[in-house]
Enzyme design. Structure first.
Site, PDB file in Angstrom:
ATOM      1  N   SER A  58     -37.089  28.316  18.917  1.00 37.88           N
ATOM      2  CA  SER A  58     -37.445  28.171  20.159  1.00 37.88           C
ATOM      3  C   SER A  58     -37.561  26.743  20.466  1.00 37.88           C
ATOM      4  O   SER A  58     -36.864  25.942  19.820  1.00 37.88           O
ATOM      5  CB  SER A  58     -39.104  28.517  19.995  1.00 37.88           C
ATOM      6  OG  SER A  58     -39.687  27.603  19.150  1.00 37.88           O
ATOM      7  N   HIS A  90     -36.854  31.508  12.648  1.00 37.86           N
ATOM      8  CA  HIS A  90     -37.343  31.543  14.105  1.00 37.86           C
ATOM      9  C   HIS A  90     -36.902  30.317  14.998  1.00 37.86           C
ATOM     10  O   HIS A  90     -36.595  29.300  14.214  1.00 37.86           O
ATOM     11  CB  HIS A  90     -38.999  31.237  13.952  1.00 37.86           C
ATOM     12  CG  HIS A  90     -39.568  30.939  15.311  1.00 37.86           C
ATOM     13  ND1 HIS A  90     -39.991  31.763  16.282  1.00 37.86           N
ATOM     14  CD2 HIS A  90     -39.802  29.638  15.928  1.00 37.86           C
ATOM     15  CE1 HIS A  90     -40.513  31.132  17.476  1.00 37.86           C
ATOM     16  NE2 HIS A  90     -40.590  29.915  17.242  1.00 37.86           N
TER      17      HIS A  90
END
Length: 325
Positions: A194, A192
């Protein structure tokens, strides 16, 4: 004094054991028994790591013993073990990607958002083994975390312009063969990434990836491919990110004495006007004789310098130090 003597004799005995293991491993190799040779070398690596940790472990043990003696008596042995674990604070964290500080990070182009072309960039990256050899392939499951920040240190208010967070779960699987093939192992995982910001600056995406490791003499080649996990259109902050970052990359690493040279290549494989790519060259070198701190020069050009700039072409020059490589 007792600690020093313990360390000295432990290290001496371990060194003698290592010599015997090296001789045994060489005999296996000469006889063509490469599987046993690899097992012997693996045992050598584990023992060398334990030797390097002897001093720290002994200091921790003595400190914990002193604290434990001052605690009220506890009858349950499992509770005592838990307390000792808390006192040791030993989380078995290891460096993952490079841990570096670039006091000088210079973007060669002026940007319309008013940012200073000169800033500071740093990265912290660690991994923790979770479980090993669960499936019998000598694999290790890890949790990894990488934190990269771009800091406008030379602006009056010195804000953090951008920070990218990359937690991941991955598995390393060594490839052991009686034939000395170039292929050395595989790695696959979930990543992930971000930047933790609100709209309209929010950026994030999730990927499944596969890496493989090849050795050709002193040259190591690491091809990597990934699959982006689809998101709902309304939740997608960067729907065209693959048009800029593509579906994989290639890393080439060349260690030479105490220097390392690394080349990262990425391309979206569109051979027309929409072609986008990224190139990064890293050089780490001895830093005033230190064995665990390195001078670091990094040059990069292309798309994907950071999540907020994934669709902007950036040429960057970085100078600083690295604590791991």
């Amino acid at each position: 004094m007792i600690i020093i003597l313990t360390i000295f004799f432990t290290t001496l005995l371990s060194a003698q054991t290592l010599d015997l293991l090296y001789k045994k491993a060489k005999e296996y190799e000469q006889n063509g028994d490469f599987k046993e040779a690899m097992l012997a070398y693996k045992e050598i690596a584990n023992k060398e790591r334990n030797i390097n940790r002897t001093y720290i472990d002994e200091e921790i043990k003595v400190t914990n013993d002193v604290i434990t003696e001052n605690l009220n008596p506890i009858e349950n042995e499992e509770t005592v073990e838990t307390i000792e674990q808390i006192l040791a604070s030993n989380f078995n964290l290891y460096p993952y990607h490079e841990n570096y500080l670039f006091p000088i990070s210079y973007d060669t182009r002026k940007r319309s958002d008013g940012r200073n072309q000169m800033e500071t960039k740093f990265q912290l990256s660690v991994k923790k083994p979770i479980i090993s050899n669960f499936f019998g392939f000598n694999e290790t499951v890890y949790f990894g975390y990488t934190h990269t920040s771009w800091w406008q240190l030379y602006n009056e208010s010195a804000p953090f312009r951008e920070t990218n967070y990359r937690p991941e779960i991955f598995v390393n699987i060594p490839y052991i063969s009686s034939d000395k093939t170039a292929l050395k192992g595989f790695k696959f995982g979930f990543l992930h990434e971000s930047n933790g910001q609100d709209e309209p600056k929010s950026r994030s995406w999730n990927r499944l990836y596969l890496e493989s490791y090849f050795q050709l003499g002193n040259l190591f080649a690491i091809p990597k491919v990934w699959y982006r996990i689809p998101e709902k259109e309304i939740d997608d902050d960067n729907p065209d990110i693959q048009d800029y970052l593509g579906y994989g990359d290639l890393t080439l690493v060349y260690p030479y004495k105490r220097h390392t040279f690394k080349l990262l290549l990425r391309n979206n494989m569109k051979f027309d006007d929409d072609n986008k790519g990224f190139t990064q060259l890293d050089w780490t070198f001895p830093f005033f004789g230190s064995k665990n701190t390195f001078g670091y020069i990094q040059l990069s050009n292309g798309y994907g310098d950071s999540l907020i700039d994934y669709d902007k072409e950036i040429s960057r020059i970085n100078f600083g130090i690295s604590l791991s490589r």
